[in-house]
Design a protein around this motif. Structure first.
Motif, PDB file in Angstrom:
ATOM      1  N   ARG A  78      34.500 -53.500   0.995  1.00 35.08           N
ATOM      2  CA  ARG A  78      35.067 -54.305  -0.096  1.00 35.08           C
ATOM      3  C   ARG A  78      35.274 -55.758   0.320  1.00 35.08           C
ATOM      4  O   ARG A  78      35.475 -56.626  -0.524  1.00 35.08           O
ATOM      5  CB  ARG A  78      36.382 -53.692  -0.581  1.00 35.08           C
ATOM      6  N   SER A  79      35.218 -56.013   1.622  1.00 33.62           N
ATOM      7  CA  SER A  79      35.351 -57.386   2.111  1.00 33.62           C
ATOM      8  C   SER A  79      34.016 -58.128   2.128  1.00 33.62           C
ATOM      9  O   SER A  79      33.956 -59.304   2.484  1.00 33.62           O
ATOM     10  CB  SER A  79      35.948 -57.391   3.525  1.00 33.62           C
ATOM     11  N   ASP A  80      32.915 -57.446   1.754  1.00 36.96           N
ATOM     12  CA  ASP A  80      31.618 -58.110   1.655  1.00 36.96           C
ATOM     13  C   ASP A  80      31.685 -59.203   0.580  1.00 36.96           C
ATOM     14  O   ASP A  80      32.509 -59.130  -0.342  1.00 36.96           O
ATOM     15  CB  ASP A  80      30.519 -57.107   1.273  1.00 36.96           C
ATOM     16  N   ARG A 134      31.790 -57.887  -2.775  1.00 35.06           N
ATOM     17  CA  ARG A 134      32.803 -56.832  -2.882  1.00 35.06           C
ATOM     18  C   ARG A 134      32.207 -55.441  -2.665  1.00 35.06           C
ATOM     19  O   ARG A 134      32.787 -54.437  -3.049  1.00 35.06           O
ATOM     20  CB  ARG A 134      33.528 -56.891  -4.238  1.00 35.06           C
TER      21      ARG A 134
END
Length: 277
Positions: A89-91, A94
């Protein structure tokens, strides 16, 4: 105990192979999900290992049937690895690209089970949840220990089990599938049998043994004929009635010309055991 004493990491499949064990015995391949510390969750590595091993089995003429089991754990498989999912989710996007790739690879692996020439039997002793339930539904047959349970609980965490729905809805009646999907409630092995999700319920701890007995019956038949029949089954089930009969008639006429059909019919008429090719 679900792990065979002779089970080994799937050979020559790279560093991820230890998440999947394979043991071959009497023309039957036993594939064991081997992430007990993570409730046998379908991680990236496990999905890829399953996909590679299914490809290897498809080309292995010595294998007549396949059993999918799991290392002893509270879960046969808890579905997708939520820790891996959450980490993405930190990509920058998201996790969108990763999620689409993950679900695509998992769907492709499930379809390899359906398209495998050999029949595949799930042997379930504990909880099969979400994509773990999808894995059971994707197998051609399923044997459950009496303590096994099944659920598609995505609604509990705000995530509808849309991909498990595809396999589930092709195994059980629509209202049963919808109830499991909409409520997320867990069903017992006896209910899974009644609904058609599993074929047999056996005493706890005996699912693999019962699956082996079922596999032995299947393995005694003509492997080419079983491959033809399995493929035709999944092809015709998606067709309308008239098209299904036309397709099945073509398949059966071609089958009648095969060497094993000639041998099998001859053996029946001569009251002897057939000698399969």
């Amino acid at each position: 105990m679900q792990v065979s004493e002779t089970a080994q990491p799937a050979p020559d499949r790279g560093a991820s192979a230890s998440v999947l064990l394979r043991a071959d015995k009497e023309n039957v391949a036993l594939l064991t999900l081997h992430r007990p510390e993570a409730r046998n969750a379908l991680s990236d590595a496990l999905i890829d290992a399953l996909s590679r091993e299914l490809d290897a089995i498809a080309a292995d003429r010595s294998i007549r049937a396949v059993i999918v089991a799991s290392a002893p754990s509270s879960c046969f498989s808890s579905g997708h690895d939520l820790k891996e999912i959450s980490a993405r989710r930190s990509d920058p996007d998201r996790g969108r690209a990763y999620f689409e790739d993950l679900l695509g690879r998992c769907a492709a692996m499930m379809q390899k089970i359906v398209r495998l020439p050999q029949p595949v039997i799930a042997a379930v002793e504990s909880l099969a949840t979400a994509a773990g339930c999808q894995l059971v539904a994707s197998c051609d047959l399923a044997v459950a220990g009496e303590d096994a349970r099944f659920c598609t609980p995505g609604v509990h965490i705000g995530l509808f089990c849309s991909t498990p729905m595809v396999a589930l809805s092709r195994n059980v009646a629509p209202k049963h599938a919808m109830e499991m999907l909409l409520t997320g409630e867990t069903i017992a092995a006896a209910d899974a049998l009644r609904m058609g999700l599993v074929n047999r319920v056996v005493p706890a701890g005996h699912a693999v043994d019962a699956a082996r007995r079922l596999a032995a019956v299947i393995a005694s038949k003509s492997a080419p004929v079983l491959a033809v029949g399995k493929r035709a089954f999944y092809e015709q089930i998606e067709m309308g009635l008239e098209d299904a009969y036309a397709h099945a008639s073509r398949v059966m006429a071609e089958n009648m010309l095969a060497r094993d059909a000639e041998e099998g019919i001859g053996a029946f008429l001569e009251k002897r055991t057939p000698r399969w090719e």
